[in-house]
Design an enzyme around this catalytic site. Structure first.
Site, PDB file in Angstrom:
ATOM      1  N   ASP A 123       2.627   4.747   5.135  1.00  0.00           N
ATOM      2  CA  ASP A 123       2.475   4.193   6.478  1.00  0.00           C
ATOM      3  C   ASP A 123       2.498   2.661   6.473  1.00  0.00           C
ATOM      4  OD1 ASP A 123       0.089   4.417   5.086  1.00  0.00           O
ATOM      5  OD2 ASP A 123      -1.120   5.038   6.800  1.00  0.00           O
ATOM      6  N   HIS A 124       2.552   2.067   5.304  1.00  0.00           N
ATOM      7  CA  HIS A 124       2.634   0.614   5.164  1.00  0.00           C
ATOM      8  C   HIS A 124       4.016   0.206   4.654  1.00  0.00           C
ATOM      9  CE1 HIS A 124      -1.821  -0.317   5.223  1.00  0.00           C
ATOM     10  NE2 HIS A 124      -1.839   0.989   4.995  1.00  0.00           N
ATOM     11  N   ASN A 130       0.879  -1.171   0.000  1.00  0.00           N
ATOM     12  CA  ASN A 130       0.000   0.000   0.000  1.00  0.00           C
ATOM     13  C   ASN A 130       0.917   1.221   0.000  1.00  0.00           C
ATOM     14  OD1 ASN A 130      -1.433   2.304   0.920  1.00  0.00           O
ATOM     15  ND2 ASN A 130      -3.043   1.022   1.773  1.00  0.00           N
ATOM     16  N   GLU A 160      -3.933   1.801  -2.885  1.00  0.00           N
ATOM     17  CA  GLU A 160      -4.009   3.248  -2.623  1.00  0.00           C
ATOM     18  C   GLU A 160      -3.077   4.033  -3.550  1.00  0.00           C
ATOM     19  OE1 GLU A 160      -5.403   5.359   1.061  1.00  0.00           O
ATOM     20  OE2 GLU A 160      -4.163   3.780   1.956  1.00  0.00           O
ATOM     21  N   ASN A 192      -6.864  -4.547   5.739  1.00  0.00           N
ATOM     22  CA  ASN A 192      -7.465  -3.730   6.796  1.00  0.00           C
ATOM     23  C   ASN A 192      -8.100  -4.591   7.894  1.00  0.00           C
ATOM     24  OD1 ASN A 192      -7.042  -0.881   6.656  1.00  0.00           O
ATOM     25  ND2 ASN A 192      -8.137  -0.862   4.708  1.00  0.00           N
ATOM     26  N   ASP A 208      -1.364  -6.279   6.049  1.00  0.00           N
ATOM     27  CA  ASP A 208      -1.027  -6.496   4.635  1.00  0.00           C
ATOM     28  C   ASP A 208      -0.611  -7.956   4.476  1.00  0.00           C
ATOM     29  OD1 ASP A 208      -0.862  -3.521   3.483  1.00  0.00           O
ATOM     30  OD2 ASP A 208      -0.021  -3.572   5.514  1.00  0.00           O
ATOM     31  N   ASP A 265      -3.890  -4.962   0.980  1.00  0.00           N
ATOM     32  CA  ASP A 265      -4.153  -4.339   2.275  1.00  0.00           C
ATOM     33  C   ASP A 265      -5.533  -4.822   2.704  1.00  0.00           C
ATOM     34  OD1 ASP A 265      -4.798  -2.792   4.435  1.00  0.00           O
ATOM     35  OD2 ASP A 265      -4.471  -0.862   3.439  1.00  0.00           O
TER      36      ASP A 265
END
Length: 255
Positions: free
Chosen positions: A245-246, A7, A34, A147, A216, A145
């Site tokens: 952030d991933h 991501n 994303e 989530n 992930d 991802d």
């Protein structure tokens, strides 16, 4: 063969990171989430210079998914068939003998929110579609991802996150239903212990303090499980300037 998921949280911002990472790690297939780019702005030419073909489905500002591969992809599917959704969260393609499904699962915002209900409906639709995909394509990889932190080993503070978004029982049960189709978490094939994360909040020095979640995943079908020789989380890009952030996650398959 290296199969990766990342991501990137805006390909427009993170393209230099992606280029550097591709040059250094040399993965064979990468699912991105994303991307946050309309299709006309996707950097297919820049990636082609590195030896990667791209298939993608994007939109402005939000969402967006792509599959990069050294071999050309075929039989591309965008979205979950029969599930009406304008958000670009799903792309699937066949690369060589592998069927690759790239998911950017709905975040859900908060337990009880209408977006949470939508997340559970989305996961139900994904389950039914993937049941058909695995029947047609035994060599199935589902990555992205998700989530969802699969269990408490994947959460830095399980009590603080108990029944919160990304860790609630209905979300975890939805993920277990996907796994019950005959899919295996590649990371857990090689690492049983907790404390390994793929996402850290930008706030409160989350990465430095390792306050993360493992959300992930690279899932492998029964037919591919035995070919998985290694799995890892590449934390290095999270240390770079203006990172996503991933972190990328990787599964390695024997040919």
């Amino acid at each position: 063969m290296k199969i990766a998921s990342w991501n990137v949280n805006s390909l427009n911002v993170r393209l230099p990171h992606l280029v550097e990472w591709l040059k250094d790690r040399q993965p064979d297939i990468v699912g991105l989430q994303e991307t946050k780019l309309e299709d006309a702005k996707f950097p297919a030419a820049a990636l082609a210079e590195l030896g990667y073909r791209s298939v993608f489905a994007g939109q402005k500002t939000y969402n967006g998914v792509a599959i990069l591969s050294r071999e050309p992809a075929r039989d591309v599917q965008v979205g979950i068939p029969g599930f009406e959704d304008e958000q670009k969260r799903v792309i699937a393609a066949t690369v060589g003998d592998l069927r690759v499904v790239d998911l950017y699962v709905v975040n859900g915002k908060a337990v009880g929110d209408e977006k949470y209900d939508y997340k559970l409906r989305w996961l139900d639709a994904a389950h039914d579609w993937l049941a058909a995909e695995i029947a047609r394509h035994p060599n199935l990889i589902v990555l992205g991802d998700f989530n969802i932190a699969p269990d408490d080993r994947d959460v830095h503070d399980p009590e603080a996150w108990r029944e919160q978004i990304l860790c609630s029982t209905p979300e975890r049960e939805a993920l277990r239903r996907l796994l019950a189709l005959g899919l295996h978490d590649s990371f857990r094939l090689h690492h049983d212990q907790g404390g390994h994360y793929s996402w850290w909040d930008y706030r409160a020095a989350g990465f430095r303090r390792n306050l993360g979640l493992r959300i992930d995943l690279v899932l492998l079908s029964d037919a591919l499980r035995g070919r998985c020789t290694a799995a890892s989380i590449d934390r290095e890009p999270r240390t770079w300037e203006r990172p996503s952030d991933h972190a990328p996650v990787i599964a390695e398959l024997a040919d």
